[in-house]
Design a protein around this motif. Structure first.
Motif, PDB file in Angstrom:
ATOM      1  N   ARG A 255       0.825  -1.210   0.000  1.00 49.13           N
ATOM      2  CA  ARG A 255       0.000   0.000   0.000  1.00 49.13           C
ATOM      3  C   ARG A 255       0.858   1.259   0.000  1.00 49.13           C
ATOM      4  O   ARG A 255       0.539   2.235  -0.681  1.00 49.13           O
ATOM      5  CB  ARG A 255      -0.885  -0.017   1.237  1.00 49.13           C
ATOM      6  N   VAL A 256       1.949   1.200   0.797  1.00 47.13           N
ATOM      7  CA  VAL A 256       2.857   2.355   0.841  1.00 47.13           C
ATOM      8  C   VAL A 256       3.397   2.602  -0.567  1.00 47.13           C
ATOM      9  O   VAL A 256       3.474   3.744  -1.050  1.00 47.13           O
ATOM     10  CB  VAL A 256       4.008   2.111   1.827  1.00 47.13           C
ATOM     11  N   ALA A 257       3.738   1.481  -1.240  1.00 44.89           N
ATOM     12  CA  ALA A 257       4.237   1.604  -2.606  1.00 44.89           C
ATOM     13  C   ALA A 257       3.169   2.248  -3.498  1.00 44.89           C
ATOM     14  O   ALA A 257       3.474   2.939  -4.477  1.00 44.89           O
ATOM     15  CB  ALA A 257       4.610   0.225  -3.157  1.00 44.89           C
ATOM     16  N   GLY A 258       1.893   2.041  -3.149  1.00 44.59           N
ATOM     17  CA  GLY A 258       0.792   2.628  -3.898  1.00 44.59           C
ATOM     18  C   GLY A 258       0.584   4.108  -3.572  1.00 44.59           C
ATOM     19  O   GLY A 258      -0.308   4.732  -4.141  1.00 44.59           O
ATOM     20  N   GLY A 259       1.379   4.632  -2.604  1.00 45.56           N
ATOM     21  CA  GLY A 259       1.344   6.061  -2.381  1.00 45.56           C
ATOM     22  C   GLY A 259       0.582   6.498  -1.140  1.00 45.56           C
ATOM     23  O   GLY A 259       0.224   7.663  -1.001  1.00 45.56           O
ATOM     24  N   ILE A 260       0.303   5.602  -0.222  1.00 43.39           N
ATOM     25  CA  ILE A 260      -0.382   6.008   1.006  1.00 43.39           C
ATOM     26  C   ILE A 260       0.666   6.092   2.121  1.00 43.39           C
ATOM     27  O   ILE A 260       1.724   5.465   2.031  1.00 43.39           O
ATOM     28  CB  ILE A 260      -1.462   4.979   1.422  1.00 43.39           C
ATOM     29  N   SER A 261       0.346   6.828   3.165  1.00 44.99           N
ATOM     30  CA  SER A 261       1.307   6.937   4.271  1.00 44.99           C
ATOM     31  C   SER A 261       1.390   5.599   5.032  1.00 44.99           C
ATOM     32  O   SER A 261       0.445   4.798   5.018  1.00 44.99           O
ATOM     33  CB  SER A 261       0.858   8.035   5.223  1.00 44.99           C
ATOM     34  N   ARG A 262       2.500   5.408   5.672  1.00 46.64           N
ATOM     35  CA  ARG A 262       2.753   4.145   6.371  1.00 46.64           C
ATOM     36  C   ARG A 262       1.670   3.851   7.407  1.00 46.64           C
ATOM     37  O   ARG A 262       1.137   2.753   7.474  1.00 46.64           O
ATOM     38  CB  ARG A 262       4.154   4.214   6.996  1.00 46.64           C
TER      39      ARG A 262
END
Lengths: 110, 884
Positions: free
Chosen positions: B39-46
Motif C-alpha cells: 500500500r505504501v508503494a501505492g502512495g499512502i502513508s505508512r
C-alpha cells in the motif's frame, strides 16, 4: 473488486491454493495474489480463509513450509507443494473438471 | 503418508504449542507488514496503510482462532481446557470435592472388593490347563461321598472320562530331621496330577504307574508354598528322604506356584499317594471298605465331545451296576457333576448365593451414592445458574456447558474409582493372606486381576455419567434471559419425593447398623467373660502320639513323661492334658449317659448327651476351672481302680438331680458301666460362646486313654520363651515328636470367628450407611439453602432471628433425619434380638448403645448440615440483593 467476489465452494479454495503453488513456492500474500491473478481477479482470498486453509493443507501433508526472505527483504513464511500435494492437485483438478463439465452440460440443457 | 503427516502435526501441536502459536503470530504479522508495504508503494502513508491492512484482516485473533480450530488434535486441546476448568471449579469447593470423592471411593471400592471375591471364587476357572473339561463327581450331598472301592470301579467302568482322580485331606507329622511339625496333605490317587494336566515346578510327580498295592509308593510332592517356606527354595530337596508319621518317604518334586489342589479355600502343604494311607493313619481296613464313604472329592476330565449330561447318565449306569453287585453297601443317592474349585455344589451353591447378594447390595450402595451425588451436583448447578445463564447469553453453546459438567463428574468419578480400586487391591491382598483359623490352612485366594480393574473403571465411568445426568435437564431447560433477569428460581421445586424416601431409607439403615453396634460391645464382653476356664496365661500343646509312631501301652506312659517334663520347667505353675480343648473348632466330643436307675439302655431312655473330656489329674488347675466340691483325679485313677468322673454343675442338676449332693452319686455310660462322681466343677462354654448351660463330664486320662492329647500349661512366663523351653524338653524325650504350641487365647480366634465376621460386616455396612446419609443430607440441605438464599437474605435483612432462618433452610433435612433415625432405631432394636444369637452377650436394650445411636445420628446430622447452615447464616443480604 468486491462486486466480482464469488463465494468459494468448499474445496475450491484448496484446489486453488494447490494450483497456485504448482509453479513454485510462495508466501501467504503471494498465494493470495497468485490466485487473484490466475482467476483473472474473480477470486480474492481473504486472510481469514487463506491461513486456516494453508495450515490445514500443511497438516494434511500436501504443503510444506519454511521461513525465508521476501522480494522486499521481509522475513516471510513460504509454502511449497509436496509430492503428496502434487498428486492431490492432479486428483482434485480431475474431480473439478468432471463437475464443471457436468454443470455446464446441465446448464446448457433446455 | 497423510497419516504420518497428521501424526507429526498432532505431536507438534500438543507438545510444542507455544512454538506453533508464536510461529502463527509471526506469519500473520509478516503478512500484514508486506500488505502494508504494497500500500505504501501505492502512495499512502505508512500509518494509514497499516490501519487499512489491519481492517482488511478483520481481527488477527479471529484468524488465529480459525487456524487453531482446524488443527489436528483440537479435540484434545478442548478436552484439556475442560479438564483444567473443571479442576479449577472443584478446587473452589473443596468440601463438595472431598465428599464426592470419598463417597465414590467407598462405593466403588466396595463393589471392586465384592467383585474381586466373586471373580476369584466363581468366575475365574481353576488354575489348571483346560479347566473347562474338569468336573467334580458328586454322590449325594454330603461333604465326602465316595468309598475307595467305588472310586476304583467308577474309574474303570465309566466311558465318559479320560480319567478320574480322587483325594482325601488329612494331617501328618513331617520330620525332615529338624523340628518335626504337622502338615496338611492331600492323599491322592496316583493319577491326580495327570488328570489335572499340570507339570511339576521341580523334579517329577507320582503317577498311576507308581502304585502297586498298599504302601507301595512312598513318595511325597511338596506344594510350592511349603517348599518356599520350609525348605527355603532349596532345589536339592528332590530325592531327599523325609519321615511322615515315622515312615520314610522320598520327595519326588515340587508343584508349580499357584497350584494348591482343587479346593480353592484349602491350601495343602504336601501331596502323597492314597495307597500309602495305612502307613499314614494306621488304618488297615478303610481302603477296602466299600461302605465307608470318605473320599473328599472325585475330579474327572471329560473326554472331548462328551457332554456333562451324557457323562452323568454314564455314571448312573455304572452306579446301578454297583448297586446290583453290592446291595448292602451302596446308597440310593444319584451321581451328579459340578464345577471344581468350591468342592462341587457343597460350597459353591451357598457361596454363589452369598456373593450374588453381596454384589447386589454393593451395587445398590453405588446407585444410592450416585443419586446423592446427583442431587449435590444439582445444588451446584443451581448455585451457578447465573454464571451458566450468562455464558449461554454470551453465546456459549449448551453442548459446551454440558461437556464441562460431564468433565467435572468424570474427573470426580475417576478419582473416586482410582482411590476405591487402590483400597480394594490392598484389602484383597490382605484377604488373600488372611488365615482366620490358626490350625487349618483355610484361606480365601482372591488376588485381584485385570477383570477387577476393568470393572472398577467401568463402574467409575458409569457412575460419573449417572450423577451428571441429574442436573442435565435443569441446564437444558434453563432460560438464560429469565435467570439473568430474575435470579435463580425454584422452577424445580418439590419434585423430590422419591429422593426423600431414598434418603429416609438410607438414614434408617445407618441407624439400624449403628444400633447393631451392640455386637461390638458383645464381642468385647465375650472376650472377657467366664468360659469355665481361663485362656490368659495358658499355652496349648497339640501332640498326637500316633503320628509320632506310638501305640498301645506306650502311649499313656509317654504322656505322663511329657507332663512331668514340662512341669519341671521353671516358672510353670501347672500342667494338665485334655483330649480336645473346649471351644476348639469344630467341636467337642459327646457321649450318651443314663441315670443310675435306668436299666433299659436304649437310646430313647438316655438322660443327656454331655460333652466328654478325658483329662489328666492337674487339668482343672492348669485350665483355671473353678472347683466346687469333691476331689480331683490322681494318677491312681487308672484301669485297676473303679470308674470315676468329675462333672459340671449343669450335669449334676440335670442328670444327678441335685447339685449339693452330687459327689458320691452314680450314672451309667452306654455300655452299662457305672461311674461314680467324685468331683464337681463350674459350668463353662464348650462348643460356642452363645450356647446355654450344657452338661459336661470329665474322665481320668488313664481310664479312657487317647493318643491325641492337648497339654494345657499354665505359666506367667513369656509365651515365646516358654514355647521354646517346652519344645526343647519334649525334643529331649523324643526328637521326632510333632508339636504345635500356641497360647490358648490365640487358639480361641477360630471360635470367635463368627462374631468377629459379623462385627466387621456391620462395621463396614455402618460406614457405608453413614457415608450415604451424610452425602444425602448434605446434598439436600445444600440444595435447599442455595435455592432459597435470596429469600433467607431478605429475611435476615428484615430482622429474622438466626434460629428462624435455620429452621426455614434446614427444617426439611432435619425432619427427614429424625424420621429416618426413628425408624432405624426401632428396626435396630428388633435386629439386635437376632444378633444376640450370633454374638454372645449382645443385649438389645443396652443403654449405652441407645445413647450411642442417638449421639451418632445427631453427629451425622451436624456434620451433614454444618456447611449449608454456615452458608445460610453467613448470607450478607446487602451483597446478595445488590447482586441480583
Amino acid at each position: 473488486m468486491s462486486s466480482s467476489q464469488t463465494n468459494l465452494l468448499q474445496g475450491t479454495l484448496d484446489l486453488l491454493i494447490l494450483k497456485s503453488l504448482k509453479t513454485g513456492e510462495l508466501h501467504g500474500l503471494g498465494v493470495s495474489h497468485r490466485i487473484e491473478q490466475i482467476t483473472r481477479g474473480a477470486f480474492q482470498v481473504k486472510p481469514g480463509s487463506l491461513f486456516p486453509a494453508l495450515h490445514r493443507l500443511e497438516e494434511a501433508g500436501w504443503l510444506s513450509s519454511f521461513w525465508g526472505e521476501s522480494e522486499n527483504n521481509r522475513r516471510a513464511r513460504f509454502y511449497r507443494l509436496t509430492k503428496g500435494g502434487e498428486r492431490q492437485l492432479g486428483h482434485e483438478a480431475e474431480e473439478w473438471q468432471k463437475i464443471a463439465a457436468a454443470m455446464s452440460h446441465a446448464l446448457k440443457a433446455t | 503418508m497423510q497419516f504420518l503427516s497428521r501424526l507429526e502435526s498432532l505431536m507438534r501441536n500438543l507438545l510444542r504449542k507455544h512454538e506453533v502459536d508464536a510461529d502463527l503470530e509471526e506469519e500473520l504479522e509478516s503478512y500484514a507488514t508486506m500488505r502494508a508495504d504494497e500500500r505504501v508503494a501505492g502512495g499512502i502513508s505508512r500509518s494509514e496503510a497499516r490501519r487499512s491492512t489491519l481492517a482488511e484482516l478483520g481481527g488477527i485473533e479471529h484468524i488465529k482462532q480459525s487456524v487453531r480450530d482446524g488443527r489436528t488434535g483440537i479435540t484434545f486441546e478442548l478436552l484439556w481446557q475442560d479438564v483444567r476448568f473443571a479442576l479449577r471449579q472443584l478446587r473452589r469447593s473443596p468440601g463438595f470435592t472431598i465428599t464426592a470423592v470419598l463417597t465414590l471411593t467407598l462405593a466403588i471400592g466396595a463393589n471392586a472388593v465384592v467383585f474381586g471375591v466373586l471373580n476369584a471364587l466363581i468366575l475365574r476357572p481353576l488354575n489348571v490347563p483346560q479347566a473347562e473339561s474338569l468336573f467334580v463327581v458328586q454322590h449325594g450331598s454330603g461333604v465326602a461321598s465316595h468309598s475307595y472301592p467305588d472310586y476304583l470301579d467308577l474309574r474303570q467302568r465309566n466311558r465318559s472320562f479320560d480319567d478320574v482322580a480322587v483325594f482325601v485331606i488329612s494331617q501328618s507329622g513331617l520330620d525332615t530331621g529338624i523340628d518335626p511339625s504337622n502338615v496338611w496333605e492331600y492323599e491322592t490317587s496316583g493319577n491326580y496330577f495327570d488328570v489335572l494336566r499340570i507339570q511339576p515346578y521341580l523334579g517329577r510327580f507320582f503317577h498311576a504307574s507308581d502304585e502297586h498295592g498298599p504302601n507301595s509308593a512312598p513318595y511325597v510332592v511338596l506344594s510350592y508354598a511349603y517348599w518356599h517356606t520350609h525348605f527355603q527354595d532349596d532345589r536339592t530337596v528332590v530325592g531327599r528322604v523325609v519321615r511322615l508319621n515315622r515312615h520314610p518317604f522320598t520327595i519326588l518334586g515340587v508343584a508349580p506356584p499357584g497350584f494348591q489342589g482343587t479346593v480353592l479355600f484349602f491350601a495343602s502343604d504336601i501331596f502323597v499317594p492314597i495307597v500309602d494311607h495305612e502307613q499314614l493313619s494306621g488304618d488297615k481296613m478303610i481302603l477296602n471298605a466299600r461302605g465307608t464313604r470318605w473320599m473328599f472329592e472325585m475330579v474327572g476330565r471329560l473326554r472331548p465331545g462328551v457332554t456333562p449330561a451324557q457323562a452323568n447318565a454314564d455314571l448312573n449306569s455304572v452306579d446301578s451296576y454297583l448297586k446290583k453287585s453290592y446291595p448292602r453297601d451302596e446308597s440310593n443317592d444319584p451321581y451328579t457333576l459340578a464345577r471344581p474349585g468350591l468342592h462341587g455344589d457343597y460350597l459353591s451353591g451357598p457361596t454363589r448365593a452369598f456373593l450374588t447378594g453381596l454384589m447386589l447390595l454393593s451395587g445398590l450402595i453405588l446407585l444410592a451414592a450416585c443419586a446423592n451425588l446427583g442431587s449435590l451436583f444439582a445444588a451446584r448447578a443451581a448455585d451457578r445458574s447465573r454464571e451458566l445463564a450468562l455464558r449461554l447469553a454470551l453465546g456459549s453453546s449448551r453442548n459446551c456447558i454440558l461437556r464441562q459438567l460431564f468433565t467435572e463428574s468424570m474427573l470426580l468419578s475417576l478419582a473416586g474409582g482410582a482411590a476405591g480400586l487402590t483400597a480394594s487391591i490392598l484389602l484383597l491382598r490382605r484377604l488373600s493372606v488372611w488365615q482366620p483359623f490358626p490350625r487349618f490352612p483355610l484361606h480365601v485366594p482372591v488376588s485381584p486381576d485385570a477383570n477387577v480393574y476393568l470393572v472398577a473403571l467401568v463402574l467409575a465411568l458409569v457412575s460419573g455419567v449417572l450423577f451428571a445426568i441429574v442436573p442435565v435437564r435443569q441446564i437444558l431447560r434453563a432460560n438464560p434471559y429469565e435467570i439473568v433477569k430474575a435470579g435463580s428460581t425454584g422452577a424445580f421445586g418439590r419434585r423430590f419425593i422419591v429422593r426423600d424416601v431414598l434418603l429416609v431409607v438410607q438414614i434408617a439403615i445407618c441407624a439400624v447398623v449403628t444400633s447393631s453396634m451392640v455386637a461390638v460391645r458383645g464381642l468385647m464382653r465375650s472376650m472377657h467373660s467366664n468360659f469355665g476356664f481361663e485362656p490368659q496365661n495358658a499355652m496349648l500343646v497339640d501332640t498326637d502320639l500316633t503320628t509320632a509312631g506310638y501305640s498301645g501301652e506306650r502311649v499313656p506312659a509317654m504322656q505322663r513323661r511329657m507332663i512331668d517334663a514340662i512341669q519341671a520347667i521353671p516358672g510353670v505353675d501347672s500342667v494338665g492334658s485334655v483330649n480336645y480343648p473346649p471351644l476348639e473348632p469344630p467341636g467337642s466330643w459327646q457321649g450318651t449317659v443314663y441315670t443310675d436307675t435306668t436299666t433299659d439302655l436304649s437310646p430313647s431312655n438316655a438322660a443327656a448327651d454331655p460333652y466328654w473330656f478325658n483329662v489328666s489329674p492337674d487339668y482343672f488347675r492348669a485350665s483355671g476351672t473353678s472347683w466346687l466340691a469333691g476331689r480331683a483325679f490322681t494318677w491312681h485313677d487308672d484301669t485297676n481302680a473303679p470308674r470315676v468322673a468329675v462333672v459340671n454343675r449343669e450335669f449334676a442338676r440335670k442328670i444327678l438331680g441335685s447339685v449339693p449332693d452330687a459327689v458320691g452319686r452314680h450314672f451309667k455310660l452306654r455300655d452299662g458301666t457305672r461311674v461314680r462322681v467324685v468331683g464337681l466343677v463350674e459350668d463353662g462354654k464348650y462348643v460356642n460362646l452363645t450356647e446355654g448351660q450344657r452338661p459336661a463330664m470329665f474322665f481320668p486320662l488313664l481310664q479312657s486313654p487317647a493318643s491325641w492329647i492337648w497339654m494345657v500349661v499354665r505359666s506367667s512366663r513369656d509365651p515365646q520363651q516358654l514355647a521354646a523351653a517346652m519344645r526343647s524338653v519334649l525334643r529331649n524325650i523324643d526328637p521326632a515328636m510333632v508339636l504345635a504350641i500356641r497360647p490358648w487365647s490365640t487358639e480361641l480366634g477360630g471360635t470367635l470367628f463368627p462374631s468377629r465376621m459379623a462385627t466387621v460386616a456391620l462395621g463396614v455396612l455402618g460406614i457405608m450407611g453413614a457415608m450415604l446419609s451424610i452425602t444425602g443430607i448434605f446434598g439436600m440441605a445444600a440444595y435447599s439453602v442455595s435455592k432459597r438464599l435470596r429469600e433467607l437474605g431478605i429475611r435476615l435483612a428484615l430482622g429474622a432471628k438466626r434460629k428462624e432462618v435455620l429452621q426455614a433452610a434446614l427444617g426439611r433435612a432435619v425432619k427427614l433425619l429424625a424420621i429416618g433415625s426413628g425408624i432405624g432405631l426401632v428396626l435396630g432394636l428388633l435386629a439386635t434380638k437376632v444378633l444376640a444369637f450370633i454374638v454372645y452377650q449382645a443385649t438389645p436394650r443396652d443403654p449405652l448403645v441407645l445413647v450411642g445411636v442417638v449421639l451418632a445420628m445427631l453427629l451425622l446430622g451436624l456434620v451433614a448440615t454444618w456447611i449449608p447452615a454456615q452458608r445460610a447464616l453467613g448470607v450478607n443480604p446487602l451483597i446478595l440483593l445488590r447482586e441480583e
